[in-house]
Design an enzyme around this catalytic site. Structure first.
Site, PDB file in Angstrom:
ATOM      1  N   SER A 323       0.806  -1.227   0.000  1.00 57.62           N
ATOM      2  CA  SER A 323       0.000   0.000   0.000  1.00 57.62           C
ATOM      3  C   SER A 323       0.839   1.278   0.000  1.00 57.62           C
ATOM      4  O   SER A 323       0.325   2.352  -0.318  1.00 57.62           O
ATOM      5  CB  SER A 323      -0.927   0.010   1.202  1.00 57.62           C
ATOM      6  OG  SER A 323      -1.794  -1.096   1.124  1.00 57.62           O
ATOM      7  N   HIS A 366     -15.441   0.025   2.024  1.00 61.62           N
ATOM      8  CA  HIS A 366     -15.339   1.330   2.687  1.00 61.62           C
ATOM      9  C   HIS A 366     -16.496   2.259   2.384  1.00 61.62           C
ATOM     10  O   HIS A 366     -16.573   3.364   2.871  1.00 61.62           O
ATOM     11  CB  HIS A 366     -14.044   2.028   2.265  1.00 61.62           C
ATOM     12  CG  HIS A 366     -12.815   1.390   2.838  1.00 61.62           C
ATOM     13  ND1 HIS A 366     -12.132   0.368   2.191  1.00 61.62           N
ATOM     14  CD2 HIS A 366     -12.151   1.602   3.999  1.00 61.62           C
ATOM     15  CE1 HIS A 366     -11.096  -0.002   2.918  1.00 61.62           C
ATOM     16  NE2 HIS A 366     -11.080   0.738   4.040  1.00 61.62           N
ATOM     17  N   CYS A 379      -7.785   2.194   1.089  1.00 64.54           N
ATOM     18  CA  CYS A 379      -8.824   1.453   0.363  1.00 64.54           C
ATOM     19  C   CYS A 379      -8.268   0.895  -0.942  1.00 64.54           C
ATOM     20  O   CYS A 379      -7.783   1.635  -1.796  1.00 64.54           O
ATOM     21  CB  CYS A 379     -10.023   2.362   0.092  1.00 64.54           C
ATOM     22  SG  CYS A 379     -11.253   1.557  -0.967  1.00 64.54           S
TER      23      CYS A 379
END
Lengths: 610, 406
Positions: A323, A366, A379
């Site tokens: 991420s 989300h 996300c």
């Protein structure tokens, strides 16, 4: 007739024999004379040289290796005396007796002492041979006291490297090893000769030519037993120059401690200069082990040992950035104008493409998220969408602008460049066309993407320092033996990332949110005394496990080597960046839980000390 | 024509008839005449050569032990001077009696020396792996030194008892060979290879001089050489190893090879003029092995160079040729053969030692005549030179109790 009288005939015979005898005598002396003439006149100059060579021994004096200090002047690597036992085999009376004496006076046992003495006697007879290196101070004291009845034994001192803090920063500092034949022939080590110890890794290797110094020479008159009669001339050695590093010893030690019992790497950088503040890799090693050279078996044991302790994971560990890579996509999307900060995307928990389902780490999804929330809460679905829009080649071009996929130029051997895939790359290297599904993996920093912790920390620094990519710097300045600075290393700008200020500021705000907003993935474990920013990452180790669980879920039931790698890349304070840190803990689990608190410790320690 | 072109020698009255005519009328007054002649005929050249060599040797010894003190230092120097004084007394003592009397004594002396050689194998002192020394109360000596002289004397007696015209037959050779081989074998057993080898060389040369048929010599030589491989094949591996080690105590290149190399470096580095007295670095820094004994010449050559070495070589050369002259001028075969034997000992000692230190011959422990440190060999050398002087002084004399003279 008297028996002893000669008759005339026999007197004549006698005469002839005597003159023959005289000829033989003359011939024999002629042979001696010719040989004498050959040795003394014809070959005289050769023998004269040899007698000088016998008499005069030229000895190199090992110079002190340059001291390595941290940015505050604390010595990290210095020199200490090593006392070595030498033996002159011809001077040894009774070998067994000497071996017994050695075993009672030193920590050698009598069998191995005897073995070493036997070995020495095969190597030489009149030249001293080293039988034991680096004896302890108590051994030295005892040997000196018994010197008078240890004939044939010499103790000589020479400087050897000493790392004051053992394994502290060992990967950055490096270690020494005996110069190899290949290195000798390469011509890169003009000041070294066989048997010398040279830097083999890290700073010791990168600044070898400057640290090593110039050996001095001594012309000694020696007797046949190798004893020094007098010094004929002496050229003092020149000590190596001292090197001040950019690292901070306290921070380094903290980083080392943070990695104890773990596998992984931590690197801290000064965002405004590119100077490295700490560089830790685990498992690590104590470079003191290598200072006198190690045997082949020790070497292979170290090389094969669990976790590759000699590898510097900061520069040569290539991990999927996970991420953390979302920073690249966010900047690309904003800079290209493909998205605006306000655009929202609905996250249902998964994204469908070509019959495949790409999940978000949050099972329930989300809901509607904008870029800010997508970064803060990491996300995945948002970035699947964004990645799809950008395409792999655009992602790659921004990743490259941010310094990924290429060496940083830190100058420590073994640096890897990571991998930023493109369509062309795949066709060329894998021989297949790019699948859209692969773009999905790339969008969340998985798949073919990999980066080193050093590249990541530099990228984060660039985001917060106004877009400048500095070459990571580990040397602060060089100091000569007199303590004068002979060279000061200035920060080197490698380039600018060339991304709009607006885009950068959106991403920065989001990264502040990661640490400071309640739902931020990195909100735990970082002090709120200052405003830090960052991005977590949790890199999947096993591809089949589609279950991504960043921020929640439990991996403790998984086998350790199957657990995710935990990432955190952050900076503090966000408004006036002083320190950027990248942390990777292999199989550590969640980036937010495991890696971020370690970075938090470094922030607190570094900023608290200022 | 004289054998040796040196003056001070009267050869015109060498004919026996004249001698007898002159001597006979004087009756026993003759003795006084002979005594006076003894002084007149004193061999000054021999004495001067001896003293010169002794002086050089002592000075060289001082240099050889000068730096190290490792071999006993100054004590060795003074001891050698003492040996020279003692040796010189022996030299003078040997000149006083007529050598002819030794002809009768040759056999008992030989028997005594063999007995002593046996004794040394039983009672001898072990030093450095061999039994060479016999202790007789106050003095210790090497019986092999006496054996050298006794073999020469007995061989000289046997070879002179026969005329020189006819060549020896094989049967006649059995006795002389036994005379040589018995002590040689005993010396080898000590073991002292150097002395045994010297004895074989010396007696072999004497036999050659006595004109043994060269075919016989060849036969002996071939038989001896032929036996070596047979003997070698019959040996066990460890025995061969022992013999090789015995022949060459340090078979590794750092051992004997190192010694010879250092010796050649020492001699060669002296070049033309030498490094100067007490300035030899090979000696001073202990690179030379046995620098006061077997390798004494290397010390000298390093410090005095080619020039000095030639002078020393010339002294030995003159001494040996002078010895041959004495052999020639001797009035009887026994004297001739004894003188020849002594010349052979001197010649082979010089040639083998110098050949060894200059790298021409393998290392066998033979000291340099009158030059190397060591009492036993010096005393026996002085005794032999005394004998030579004895023969030289009596070159015009009639033999005592030789019938015709009285």
């Amino acid at each position: 007739m008297i028996s002893s009288d000669f008759d005339p005939l026999s007197e004549e015979i006698l005469k002839s024999r005597l003159s023959k005898a005289r000829l033989i005598v003359i011939a024999l002396f002629a042979v001696l004379l010719v040989q004498l003439w050959l040795i003394q006149i014809a070959w005289g100059p050769i023998f004269r040289r040899q007698s000088e060579g016998n008499r005069i021994q030229q000895r190199d004096i090992t110079p002190f290796r340059g001291v390595i200090r941290d940015r505050n002047g604390d010595i990290l690597a210095g020199n200490r005396p090593s006392y070595d036992i030498y033996v002159v085999p011809k001077e040894v009376g009774d070998r067994v007796e000497l071996a017994d004496k050695l075993s009672s006076l030193t920590y050698m046992d009598s069998d191995s002492a005897n073995e070493r003495l036997k070995w020495a006697s095969k190597r030489s007879s009149y030249k001293p041979v080293c039988i034991k290196k680096d004896i302890s101070r108590d051994e030295l004291a005892v040997l000196e006291a018994h010197r008078f009845n240890l004939s044939g034994l010499l103790v000589e001192a020479k400087p050897v490297r000493y790392y004051l803090y053992g394994s502290l920063g060992s990967h950055l500092i490096g270690y020494l090893g005996e110069i190899s034949e290949k290195e000798l022939r390469s011509g890169k080590y003009p000041d070294n000769k066989a048997g010398d110890m040279i830097g083999k890794a890290g700073v010791e290797s990168a600044w070898q030519h400057m640290l090593t110094g110039v050996p001095g020479t001594e012309r000694l008159e020696v007797d046949a037993a190798g004893r020094i009669i007098r010094v004929l001339s002496r050229k003092a050695p020149e000590s190596g120059q001292s090197l001040w590093l950019t690292i901070d010893r306290r921070l380094q030690s903290l980083a080392d401690k943070a990695l104890e019992e773990k596998k992984g790497a931590i690197v801290a950088m000064e965002p405004a200069t590119g100077r490295i503040l700490a560089m830790a890799s685990s498992p690590s090693f104590d470079p003191n082990v290598f200072v006198e050279g190690v045997g082949q078996d020790t070497w292979s044991r170290i090389l094969k040992s669990e976790g590759y302790p000699l590898q510097n994971r900061v520069v040569s560990g290539q991990y999927p950035p996970a991420s953390v890579f979302k920073i690249v996509l966010a900047l690309a999307g904003l800079d290209k104008g493909i998205i605006s900060p306000e655009d929202e995307i609905f996250c249902s928990g998964s994204y469908h493409l070509g019959g495949h389902e790409f999940r978000c780490w949050k099972k329930g999804g989300h809901g509607a998220v904008n870029l800010h929330r997508a970064i803060v809460e990491s996300c995945d679905v948002y970035f699947y969408n964004l990645g799809r829009k950008l395409g792999v080649d655009v992602i790659a071009s921004y990743a490259r602008r941010l310094g990924l996929g290429a060496q940083t130029g830190i100058g420590i051997g073994g640096e890897k460049q990571g991998l930023i895939p493109t369509r062309a790359w795949k066709l060329k290297r894998v021989g297949e066309v790019w699948h859209p599904g692969e773009t999905m993996s790339v969008s969340i920093g998985q798949g073919y993407v990999s980066a080193t912790p050093l590249q990541i920390v530099r990228m984060v620094s660039a985001v917060f320092n106004g877009g400048i990519l500095y070459r990571p710097q580990i040397a602060l300045h060089i100091e000569n033996a007199a303590g004068e600075k002979t060279h000061v290393f200035q920060p080197v700008k490698e380039g600018e990332i060339g991304i709009s200020k607006k885009a950068i500021s959106v991403v920065r705000d989001a990264m502040i949110g990661v640490v400071n907003e309640p739902r931020g993935t990195g909100s735990k474990g970082i002090s709120k005394e200052f405003v830090a920013a960052g991005k977590t990452g949790t890199a999947q180790v096993v591809r089949i496990s589609r279950e991504r669980s960043e921020g929640e879920g439990d991996q403790s039931e998984l086998a350790p080597e199957l657990r995710d790698h935990a990432w955190f890349a952050g900076i503090a304070p966000a408004d006036d960046p002083k320190i950027a840190v990248a942390v990777i803990i292999e199989n550590g689990g969640h980036g937010g839980r495991v890696a971020a608190p370690l970075a938090g410790e470094l922030f607190s320690a570094y900023l608290g000390s200022k | 024509m004289p054998l040796f072109p040196f003056p001070s020698r009267v050869r015109d009255m060498g004919s026996r008839e004249i001698f007898i005519l002159r001597c006979a009328p004087f009756g026993h007054e003759g003795r006084q005449v002979f005594d006076r002649r003894l002084i007149q005929n004193f061999d000054w050249l021999l004495l001067i050569l001896l003293l010169l060599l002794a002086a050089i040797s002592v000075a060289n010894l001082y240099s050889a032990i000068y730096p190290t003190k490792a071999f006993g230092g100054q004590a060795i120097f003074y001891r050698q001077i003492y040996w020279f004084i003692l040796g010189f007394s022996v030299f003078l003592l040997v000149t006083t009696f007529n050598y002819k009397s030794l002809e009768r004594l040759a056999r008992p002396v030989w028997l005594i020396s063999v007995a002593l050689l046996v004794a040394v194998l039983i009672l001898g002192k072990w030093t450095a792996g061999s039994r060479r020394w016999l202790s007789l109360g106050l003095i210790t000596f090497q019986p092999s030194e006496l054996a050298k002289i006794s073999v020469i004397l007995l061989l000289a007696k046997m070879l002179s008892e026969r005329d020189h015209v006819a060549e020896y037959t094989l049967r006649e050779l059995v006795k002389p060979i036994l005379i040589i081989l018995i002590p040689t074998a005993l010396i080898l057993k000590e073991p002292d290879l150097g002395t045994a080898l010297l004895l074989v060389f010396v007696s072999g040369s004497m036999m050659l001089f006595a004109r043994i048929n060269w075919k016989i010599y060849l036969g002996i030589g071939i038989t001896a050489i032929g036996c070596v491989p047979l003997l070698w094949l019959g040996l066990k591996d460890y025995q061969r190893e022992r013999i090789l080690t015995f022949l060459n105590p340090d078979r590794d290149p750092l051992g004997a090879g190192y010694h010879i190399k250092q010796s050649k470096i020492a001699i060669g580095s002296g070049q033309l003029w030498g490094k100067g007295y007490l300035e030899g670095t090979q000696t001073k820094l202990n690179f030379l092995p046995e620098q006061h004994t077997d390798f004494a010449f290397s010390v000298f050559a390093e410090e005095w160079g080619f020039v000095g070495s030639i002078v020393l070589l010339a002294l030995y050369f003159i001494l040996i040729l002078w010895g041959l002259d004495i052999a020639r001028n001797s009035k009887d075969k026994f004297g001739t053969m004894v003188a020849v034997g002594i010349v052979c000992i001197m010649l082979w000692q010089v040639v083998i030692n110098l050949g060894m230190v200059m790298g021409l011959l393998p290392v066998v422990g033979i000291p340099l005549l009158l030059f190397s440190y060591g009492g036993s060999s010096l005393i026996s050398t002085m005794a032999m030179l005394g004998l030579l002087m004895n023969i030289s002084m009596r070159r015009f004399m009639f033999q005592e109790g030789s019938g015709l003279g009285q």
